[in-house]
Design an enzyme around this catalytic site. Sequence first.
Site, PDB file in Angstrom:
ATOM      1  CE  LYS A  40       3.035   5.182  15.285  1.00  0.00           C
ATOM      2  NZ  LYS A  40       2.596   4.576  16.550  1.00  0.00           N
TER       3      LYS A  40
ATOM      4  CB  SER B 227      -4.798  -3.479  -1.958  1.00  0.00           C
ATOM      5  OG  SER B 227      -5.895  -2.779  -2.515  1.00  0.00           O
TER       6      SER B 227
ATOM      7  CE1 TYR C 270      -2.294  -4.722  -3.784  1.00  0.00           C
ATOM      8  CE2 TYR C 270      -2.648  -6.757  -2.580  1.00  0.00           C
ATOM      9  CZ  TYR C 270      -2.959  -5.914  -3.624  1.00  0.00           C
ATOM     10  OH  TYR C 270      -3.977  -6.244  -4.493  1.00  0.00           O
TER      11      TYR C 270
END
Length: 117
Positions: A9, A25, A58
């Site tokens: 993360k 995205s 993504y």
Amino acid sequence: MQVTLMKSKIHRASVTQADLQYDGSISVDRELMDAAGLLFNERVEIYNIETGARFATYVIDAPRASGIIALNGAAARLAMPGEKVVIVAYACFDEAETETFKPRVVLVDRDNRILRD
């Protein structure tokens, strides 16, 4: 049996851009991608600390050391520039792997520069 764990993360990143006209995205500074072990086109979950919004998209890369965290397409409606987000990737592991696996956690400052201890 497979178990899904947090793989990596980027914590408390500042959104720098939101482009509704781009085709989806999240653009992430390549230096941050590398530090977190994120891959081009990898699915990530985004958690907006300011609003509580949670969504998936993504990753695509932004120029290295640019500090860019840009939400593109529909995601641009879910976090505005200046808001803080957490970008999280998950992966599946065998139970035995869970005993030794350590996720990558990247902490950043307000300019999305990696904080060093």
